[in-house]
Design an enzyme around this catalytic site. Structure first.
Site, PDB file in Angstrom:
ATOM      1  N   TYR A  43       0.828  -1.176   0.030  1.00  0.00           N
ATOM      2  CA  TYR A  43      -0.112  -0.153  -0.120  1.00  0.00           C
ATOM      3  C   TYR A  43       0.854   1.302  -0.049  1.00  0.00           C
ATOM      4  CZ  TYR A  43      -3.635  -3.239   0.796  1.00  0.00           C
ATOM      5  OH  TYR A  43      -4.501  -4.317   0.237  1.00  0.00           O
ATOM      6  N   CYS A  47       5.792   5.539  -4.244  1.00  0.00           N
ATOM      7  CA  CYS A  47       5.901   6.821  -3.555  1.00  0.00           C
ATOM      8  C   CYS A  47       6.078   6.514  -1.891  1.00  0.00           C
ATOM      9  CB  CYS A  47       4.626   7.744  -3.391  1.00  0.00           C
ATOM     10  SG  CYS A  47       4.872   9.164  -2.915  1.00  0.00           S
ATOM     11  N   GLY A 188      19.263  13.784 -12.784  1.00  0.00           N
ATOM     12  CA  GLY A 188      17.811  14.280 -12.752  1.00  0.00           C
ATOM     13  C   GLY A 188      17.449  14.540 -11.281  1.00  0.00           C
ATOM     14  N   HIS A 450       6.986  38.453   9.680  1.00  0.00           N
ATOM     15  CA  HIS A 450       8.585  38.835   9.654  1.00  0.00           C
ATOM     16  C   HIS A 450       9.076  38.286  10.988  1.00  0.00           C
ATOM     17  CE1 HIS A 450      12.303  40.962   9.368  1.00  0.00           C
ATOM     18  NE2 HIS A 450      12.093  40.943  10.538  1.00  0.00           N
TER      19      HIS A 450
HETATM   20  C1  LIG Z   1      12.996  39.628  21.913  1.00  0.00           C
HETATM   21  C2  LIG Z   1      12.068  40.172  20.813  1.00  0.00           C
HETATM   22  C3  LIG Z   1      11.729  39.369  19.678  1.00  0.00           C
HETATM   23  C4  LIG Z   1      10.764  40.045  18.753  1.00  0.00           C
HETATM   24  N1  LIG Z   1      10.305  38.950  17.823  1.00  0.00           N
HETATM   25  C5  LIG Z   1       9.614  39.347  16.680  1.00  0.00           C
HETATM   26  C6  LIG Z   1       9.270  38.560  15.753  1.00  0.00           C
HETATM   27  O1  LIG Z   1       9.704  37.429  15.415  1.00  0.00           O
HETATM   28  N2  LIG Z   1       8.528  39.112  14.710  1.00  0.00           N
HETATM   29  C7  LIG Z   1       7.817  40.104  14.890  1.00  0.00           C
HETATM   30  O2  LIG Z   1       7.044  40.671  13.809  1.00  0.00           O
HETATM   31  N3  LIG Z   1       8.289  41.032  15.771  1.00  0.00           N
HETATM   32  C8  LIG Z   1       9.010  40.758  16.664  1.00  0.00           C
HETATM   33  N4  LIG Z   1       9.435  41.550  17.818  1.00  0.00           N
HETATM   34  C9  LIG Z   1       8.641  43.016  17.886  1.00  0.00           C
HETATM   35  C10 LIG Z   1       9.441  43.900  17.168  1.00  0.00           C
HETATM   36  O3  LIG Z   1      10.671  43.954  17.390  1.00  0.00           O
HETATM   37  C11 LIG Z   1       8.442  45.036  16.852  1.00  0.00           C
HETATM   38  O4  LIG Z   1       7.358  44.871  16.631  1.00  0.00           O
HETATM   39  C12 LIG Z   1       9.135  45.971  15.932  1.00  0.00           C
HETATM   40  O5  LIG Z   1      10.536  46.110  16.060  1.00  0.00           O
HETATM   41  C13 LIG Z   1       8.459  47.434  15.873  1.00  0.00           C
HETATM   42  O6  LIG Z   1       9.130  48.295  14.885  1.00  0.00           O
HETATM   43  P1  LIG Z   1       9.218  49.839  14.995  1.00  0.00           P
HETATM   44  O7  LIG Z   1       9.759  50.191  13.878  1.00  0.00           O
HETATM   45  O8  LIG Z   1       7.635  50.243  15.288  1.00  0.00           O
HETATM   46  O9  LIG Z   1       9.865  50.096  16.414  1.00  0.00           O
HETATM   47  P2  LIG Z   1      11.429  49.705  16.762  1.00  0.00           P
HETATM   48  O10 LIG Z   1      12.004  48.588  16.025  1.00  0.00           O
HETATM   49  O11 LIG Z   1      11.348  49.696  18.068  1.00  0.00           O
HETATM   50  O12 LIG Z   1      12.290  51.024  16.275  1.00  0.00           O
HETATM   51  C14 LIG Z   1      12.198  52.177  16.799  1.00  0.00           C
HETATM   52  C15 LIG Z   1      13.355  53.086  16.499  1.00  0.00           C
HETATM   53  O13 LIG Z   1      12.986  54.483  16.964  1.00  0.00           O
HETATM   54  C16 LIG Z   1      14.069  55.138  17.416  1.00  0.00           C
HETATM   55  N5  LIG Z   1      13.826  56.175  18.121  1.00  0.00           N
HETATM   56  C17 LIG Z   1      12.862  56.083  19.267  1.00  0.00           C
HETATM   57  N6  LIG Z   1      12.723  57.426  19.780  1.00  0.00           N
HETATM   58  C18 LIG Z   1      13.395  58.210  18.980  1.00  0.00           C
HETATM   59  C19 LIG Z   1      13.504  59.519  18.778  1.00  0.00           C
HETATM   60  N7  LIG Z   1      12.966  60.294  19.669  1.00  0.00           N
HETATM   61  N8  LIG Z   1      14.465  60.188  17.749  1.00  0.00           N
HETATM   62  C20 LIG Z   1      15.189  59.050  17.016  1.00  0.00           C
HETATM   63  N9  LIG Z   1      14.850  58.027  17.036  1.00  0.00           N
HETATM   64  C21 LIG Z   1      14.107  57.424  17.958  1.00  0.00           C
HETATM   65  C22 LIG Z   1      14.796  53.849  18.286  1.00  0.00           C
HETATM   66  O14 LIG Z   1      16.292  53.808  18.883  1.00  0.00           O
HETATM   67  C23 LIG Z   1      14.523  52.641  17.677  1.00  0.00           C
HETATM   68  O15 LIG Z   1      15.637  52.348  16.585  1.00  0.00           O
HETATM   69  C24 LIG Z   1      10.288  41.047  18.738  1.00  0.00           C
HETATM   70  C25 LIG Z   1      10.462  41.979  19.824  1.00  0.00           C
HETATM   71  C26 LIG Z   1      11.602  41.400  20.706  1.00  0.00           C
HETATM   72  C27 LIG Z   1      11.952  42.488  21.823  1.00  0.00           C
HETATM   73  C1  LIG Z   2      13.334   7.703  -5.433  1.00  0.00           C
HETATM   74  C2  LIG Z   2      12.150   8.514  -5.699  1.00  0.00           C
HETATM   75  C3  LIG Z   2      11.864   9.788  -5.206  1.00  0.00           C
HETATM   76  C4  LIG Z   2      10.554  10.410  -5.530  1.00  0.00           C
HETATM   77  N1  LIG Z   2      10.405  11.305  -4.851  1.00  0.00           N
HETATM   78  C5  LIG Z   2       9.107  12.140  -5.281  1.00  0.00           C
HETATM   79  C6  LIG Z   2       8.775  13.248  -4.595  1.00  0.00           C
HETATM   80  O1  LIG Z   2       9.542  13.805  -3.601  1.00  0.00           O
HETATM   81  N2  LIG Z   2       7.516  13.826  -4.924  1.00  0.00           N
HETATM   82  C7  LIG Z   2       6.892  13.395  -5.898  1.00  0.00           C
HETATM   83  O2  LIG Z   2       5.810  14.017  -6.221  1.00  0.00           O
HETATM   84  N3  LIG Z   2       7.045  12.171  -6.559  1.00  0.00           N
HETATM   85  C8  LIG Z   2       8.288  11.520  -6.201  1.00  0.00           C
HETATM   86  N4  LIG Z   2       8.645  10.363  -6.856  1.00  0.00           N
HETATM   87  C9  LIG Z   2       7.566   9.886  -7.793  1.00  0.00           C
HETATM   88  C10 LIG Z   2       6.601   9.257  -7.221  1.00  0.00           C
HETATM   89  O3  LIG Z   2       6.826   8.256  -6.338  1.00  0.00           O
HETATM   90  C11 LIG Z   2       5.463   8.651  -8.326  1.00  0.00           C
HETATM   91  O4  LIG Z   2       5.070   9.973  -9.007  1.00  0.00           O
HETATM   92  C12 LIG Z   2       4.407   8.119  -7.421  1.00  0.00           C
HETATM   93  O5  LIG Z   2       4.468   7.188  -6.729  1.00  0.00           O
HETATM   94  C13 LIG Z   2       3.134   7.835  -8.875  1.00  0.00           C
HETATM   95  O6  LIG Z   2       2.114   7.325  -8.097  1.00  0.00           O
HETATM   96  P1  LIG Z   2       1.366   6.262  -8.961  1.00  0.00           P
HETATM   97  O7  LIG Z   2      -0.095   5.828  -8.047  1.00  0.00           O
HETATM   98  O8  LIG Z   2       0.998   6.626 -10.175  1.00  0.00           O
HETATM   99  O9  LIG Z   2       2.186   4.907  -9.002  1.00  0.00           O
HETATM  100  P2  LIG Z   2       3.086   4.077  -7.794  1.00  0.00           P
HETATM  101  O10 LIG Z   2       3.300   4.943  -6.799  1.00  0.00           O
HETATM  102  O11 LIG Z   2       4.107   3.726  -8.942  1.00  0.00           O
HETATM  103  O12 LIG Z   2       2.087   2.783  -7.478  1.00  0.00           O
HETATM  104  C14 LIG Z   2       1.547   1.889  -8.333  1.00  0.00           C
HETATM  105  C15 LIG Z   2       1.357   0.717  -7.730  1.00  0.00           C
HETATM  106  O13 LIG Z   2       0.583  -0.176  -8.660  1.00  0.00           O
HETATM  107  C16 LIG Z   2       0.863  -1.439  -8.255  1.00  0.00           C
HETATM  108  N5  LIG Z   2       0.858  -2.277  -9.464  1.00  0.00           N
HETATM  109  C17 LIG Z   2       1.209  -2.512 -10.726  1.00  0.00           C
HETATM  110  N6  LIG Z   2       0.542  -3.104 -11.543  1.00  0.00           N
HETATM  111  C18 LIG Z   2      -0.197  -3.827 -10.826  1.00  0.00           C
HETATM  112  C19 LIG Z   2      -1.123  -4.853 -11.209  1.00  0.00           C
HETATM  113  N7  LIG Z   2      -1.261  -5.251 -12.419  1.00  0.00           N
HETATM  114  N8  LIG Z   2      -1.932  -5.084 -10.286  1.00  0.00           N
HETATM  115  C20 LIG Z   2      -2.177  -4.732  -9.079  1.00  0.00           C
HETATM  116  N9  LIG Z   2      -1.320  -3.758  -8.528  1.00  0.00           N
HETATM  117  C21 LIG Z   2      -0.221  -3.256  -9.502  1.00  0.00           C
HETATM  118  C22 LIG Z   2       2.482  -1.309  -7.935  1.00  0.00           C
HETATM  119  O14 LIG Z   2       2.856  -2.540  -7.135  1.00  0.00           O
HETATM  120  C23 LIG Z   2       2.314  -0.103  -7.205  1.00  0.00           C
HETATM  121  O15 LIG Z   2       2.191  -0.319  -5.887  1.00  0.00           O
HETATM  122  C24 LIG Z   2       9.645   9.856  -6.598  1.00  0.00           C
HETATM  123  C25 LIG Z   2      10.178   8.573  -6.973  1.00  0.00           C
HETATM  124  C26 LIG Z   2      11.222   7.887  -6.793  1.00  0.00           C
HETATM  125  C27 LIG Z   2      11.631   6.598  -7.384  1.00  0.00           C
END
Ligand SMILES: Cc1cc2nc3c(=O)[nH]c(=O)nc-3n(C[C@H](O)[C@H](O)[C@H](O)COP(=O)(O)OP(=O)(O)OC[C@H]3O[C@@H](n4cnc5c(N)ncnc54)[C@H](O)[C@@H]3O)c2cc1C
Ligand SMILES: Cc1cc2nc3c(=O)[nH]c(=O)nc-3n(C[C@H](O)[C@H](O)[C@H](O)COP(=O)(O)OP(=O)(O)OC[C@H]3O[C@@H](n4cnc5c(N)ncnc54)[C@H](O)[C@@H]3O)c2cc1C
Lengths: 474, 60, 474
Positions: A43, A47, A188, A450
């Site tokens: 089964y 794939c 390939g 972001h």
């Molecule tokens: C640990 C941590 C992780 C985070 N992770 C994420 C995340 O993964 N994804 C996400 O979307 N957000 C994340 N955030 C939130 C993100 O950092 C804030 O939303 C983002 O920085 C806000 O952007 P901003 O431009 O409003 O302000 P800020 O990035 O705070 O920039 C404001 C800037 O203005 C300057 N400034 C302030 N007052 C004055 C002034 N009077 N004169 C001149 N310059 C001034 C400051 O020096 C500063 O550089 C995270 C925050 C923290 C603390």
């Molecule tokens: C190494 C490798 C990596 C791959 N990686 C990807 C990938 O990352 N992404 C992707 O999209 N594709 C990938 N492929 C391709 C993917 O495996 C095939 O496109 C997919 O399996 C095709 O599905 P299918 O149902 O047409 O046939 P198959 O998966 O080949 O299944 C056919 C089935 O029919 C059965 N069968 C055949 N004849 C008979 C019969 N007369 N009576 C009863 N049962 C029978 C067989 O035993 C088999 O189980 C990869 C292939 C290989 C070899």
């Protein structure tokens, strides 16, 4: 009727339980059709058992080890060892869990599961030969058949698979020990993915490719970071060389390649992995009995309802043509089941995404700039390099870019090409944009979290519009 | 009569259509949509701008 | 005019060079406005210097080490060591590269950069005090001002930041050595992200939270896998305890907490990190000079054009209100610049995504089921657990799920909640769906690459429609 030759009837007979077949069967079951799914092997098909899933499992495991072993720049010092047996066991566990899941889902949706090889035996009848001695066969009458027999690896002359010296991807995914050296024939996606796996395991990998480019079908600038990444891993990629022969040497084999000009090179190695493509499986089906014939490439031709030339026979997945990708097969399986059930379904999607799970990854969907031009559009193209992405920098993976292709006049998104971290995931958003008829402006107007890699998709759209913030506009 | 107003007065329209509505001075929440499930399209907004569509939707 | 007190004029004065301010400035430059950006500290603001970026860098580095050190199940044996100095250097390098990039992009887009503290000095004038002795100040006449002064960490009584024992996230992101033990006050996203970082570094981490839930604002079932993951890392999470006091002990400090009932607990630790929220910065601006006053929460109120009550003054980013997230600020910065330039821009987006970069990650966008009901929709909800995802299994990370919320009648996608691997990236597709007015069917009809995590988004949409393939439909 003799024992072992029982006859049953079904609305829908699905042949093959790969992604194409099992999806067709489950969907048919959901639509209250009586459905029988015949599988000769396991089964989940290629794939789940020998393709997508085991390859991605090994890519992850070798990736985790390689990443930690090469993170001195981040202040991490590790010298990971991979125990091949342990890794394979884990990979097998993943496969088992998924194939078991497919079986369970089939049953839960009322699919009758039959093990054996199915072949056609008349317009509305198939015969299923059960494996093993004396297990006999079964005759199944059907209203509709869905052929989902998939594909098998192509063999090249002189390189018949022996599972020992000359292996296909299937065996490569289940090796018991790490080969010292490996020649991979074919650059390939399958060859390149496995080149990465073995290189990270410490194998000396050489990839030989007949054509003069790797990852043919993907744009040069998408392939390049992957090729560069391979070379950083020590993989040698030899283009323009066709594998012509091999022979046993003292403790291994020697593979001979030949250029167009007839120049020969020999590569000593432990094994050779041939990954030059896959061909559809139709020879097990006795197609004549149903009046079907494969086309010159061996595929069963289908229309936009996944229907073959025979009214009640559908074909889905690899056997039904390119692209031979699991998700294309799943879509076809779904549509075939719905059409059988009388729904107005069709294969009317705009684009099939594709991914290559190398490092960096590639993800593509829809048209390239050249394809858009060819189709008569005047393309607007935007790009965002990952080296300008905050998130990419914080992951340490900055190779590659996101490119988005649109129609300049209307702004409609036509395609996307990504090479870089998580490219396989990021491409999904562009795929949705294409299907929905979204414009560059729509993508650009959508707030992206972001810091994420998905911001690069947003930024590429802004770039195509000429007003990216985090990169200069071309 | 095609009733597209949704709870919370939410109008479903892609960003490019919203921008067009602003540019043309159309109140998008009063435009009835002809797109899938009543999504407001570019055409709907242009029609409304020409005085066609905006009034066709009754008050709620 | 005396030396050191020069006067200049500008179309747009932007105060603060964080994500809100630098985006506003760059966009204004692109629109051919004469723009001046004043920053007192460092380009990129909190986000690039002390927030999003350094936190994500440390999350990656500690994650790489932790992942490899805990991958025996995959057959990987490693015992990674993290060199704190090396990791911090790498993190600082990432920050420098990005802040340098922001500076370059500002210049390339014609933004005049001024270093110093800006304060208003009349309706159309600001004064910029340059840092350092004798550097004087500068008077800038402006047509429009965009306030982007951001936020700073909230202090709680008795826990004034001293940078040594009582630290904010800013100092925590730059520690020179790994603390043996750390009490984190506040189980919001900043506290939880840092709890993960320090736990993976080997610190004994206790999180105390006044409320009786961690990650307040996120649904219980989203927070749970994160809390469970923390506990697996050995983090102790104490809910319903407010930090009330601390004192020096022999070789560290002791932090006292108090429950609602007055029950006290003491925690010995090396440092205490207070992460209970952030408050807008307006006190440096001399707002009266321009006729503005913050609201009761300290924010500058703005309309849907990012405009304050004063016609020619805009406010963007954290200073302009919740959600205090970088990407919300960037959007506001862009809109403010476009409005100043006379474009028909507005803050008319449907949803702001949010992410928590813990393990697993959380990503959310738009409405939850409860919010949809409250808004008068009859929600259709679909879910896909990652343990049924092939891709998740191959990565070894199967905790969590994707949930999608839609309007049952029309099918319009209203929201998404994801907890699991790459949740921060996967949420992007749902965000696009919401903005576009896409329906569940649109998402379900879009082919997603196999095997990817993004298939779980597709599958959740199918589940909401009642015909998921890879999970049972509820
Ligand atoms: C640990 C941590 C992780 C985070 N992770 C994420 C995340 O993964 N994804 C996400 O979307 N957000 C994340 N955030 C939130 C993100 O950092 C804030 O939303 C983002 O920085 C806000 O952007 P901003 O431009 O409003 O302000 P800020 O990035 O705070 O920039 C404001 C800037 O203005 C300057 N400034 C302030 N007052 C004055 C002034 N009077 N004169 C001149 N310059 C001034 C400051 O020096 C500063 O550089 C995270 C925050 C923290 C603390
Ligand atoms: C190494 C490798 C990596 C791959 N990686 C990807 C990938 O990352 N992404 C992707 O999209 N594709 C990938 N492929 C391709 C993917 O495996 C095939 O496109 C997919 O399996 C095709 O599905 P299918 O149902 O047409 O046939 P198959 O998966 O080949 O299944 C056919 C089935 O029919 C059965 N069968 C055949 N004849 C008979 C019969 N007369 N009576 C009863 N049962 C029978 C067989 O035993 C088999 O189980 C990869 C292939 C290989 C070899």
């Amino acid at each position: 009727m003799v024992v072992g030759d029982i006859a049953t009837g079904t609305d829908v007979l699905v042949i093959g339980a790969g992604p194409g077949g099992y999806v067709a069967a489950i969907r048919a079951g959901q639509l209250d059709l009586d459905v029988t799914l015949v599988e000769k092997d396991a089964y989940g098909g290629t794939c789940l058992n020998h393709g997508c899933i085991p390859s991605k499992a090994l890519i992850t495991a070798t990736g985790v080890a390689h990443e930690a072993g090469n993170a001195e720049a981040m202040g991490i010092h590790a010298d990971p060892a991979i125990d091949m047996g342990g890794m394979m066991e884990w990979k097998d566990g993943v496969v088992d869990q998924l194939t078991g899941g497919v079986e369970k889902l089939c049953k839960a949706n009322g699919v009758n599961l039959v093990e054996g090889i199915a072949e056609f035996d008349g317009e509305n009848r198939a015969r299923v030969a059960h494996g093993g001695d004396g297990q006999g066969s079964e005759s199944i009458e059907f209203e509709h058949a869905i052929v989902a027999t998939g594909s098998r690896p192509v063999e090249i002359p002189g390189f018949e698979f022996d599972g020992e010296r000359v292996v296909s991807s299937r065996e490569a995914l289940s090796l018991e020990s790490v080969p010292d050296s490996l020649v991979i024939v074919g650059a390939g996606y399958i060859g390149m993915e496995l080149a990465g796996v073995f290189a990270k395991l410490g194998t000396d990998v050489t990839v030989v490719e007949m054509l003069d480019e790797a990852l043919v079908g993907f744009a040069d600038d998408l392939a390049k970071p992957v090729v560069d990444g391979m070379e950083d891993l020590g993989v040698e990629i030899r283009l323009g060389e066709a594998a012509s022969d091999w022979e046993e040497t003292g403790d291994g084999i020697s593979v001979t390649t030949e250029t167009d000009e007839g120049e020969e090179t020999n590569y000593d190695c432990e094994k050779v992995l041939v990954a030059v493509g896959r061909q559809p499986v139709t020879d097990t089906l006795n197609l004549e009995a149903i009046g079907l014939e494969p086309d010159e490439n061996g595929f069963l031709q289908t229309d936009d309802r996944a229907r073959t030339d025979v009214e009640n026979v559908f074909a889905v997945g690899d056997v039904a043509g390119e692209p031979m990708l699991a998700h294309k097969g799943m879509k076809e399986g779904q549509v075939a089941a719905e059409v059988v059930a009388g729904e107005a379904s069709a294969l009317d999607y705009q684009a099939v995404p594709a991914a290559v799970f190398t490092e960096p990854e590639i993800g593509t969907v829809g048209m390239t700039e050249a394809e858009a031009e060819e189709a008569g559009f005047e393309p607007a193209v935007g790009q965002m390099p990952f080296r300008a992405s905050g998130r990419a920098l914080t992951t340490g993976h900055t190779d590659g870019f996101v490119r988005i292709v649109a129609d300049a006049e209307s702004g409609f998104v036509l395609g996307g090409q990504i090479v870089g971290p998580e490219a396989s995931e990021l491409i999904a958003e562009i795929g949705l944009a294409i299907e929905l008829g979204a414009t560059l402006e729509d993508v650009a107007a959508t707030i992206h979290t972001h810091p994420t890699l998905s911001e690069a998709v947003h930024e590429a759209a802004e770039n195509a519009l000429g007003h990216a913030i985090h990169t200069l506009n071309r | 009569e095609d009733e597209t107003e949704t709870p919370a007065g939410r109008t479903f329209a892609p960003p490019n259509v919203r921008r067009l509505a602003r540019e043309l001075g159309v109140d998008i929440s009063s435009v009835s949509g002809s797109g899938p499930s009543g999504r407001v399209t570019e055409g709907d907004v242009r029609e409304a701008a020409e005085g066609g569509n905006e009034e066709t939707k009754g008050p709620k």
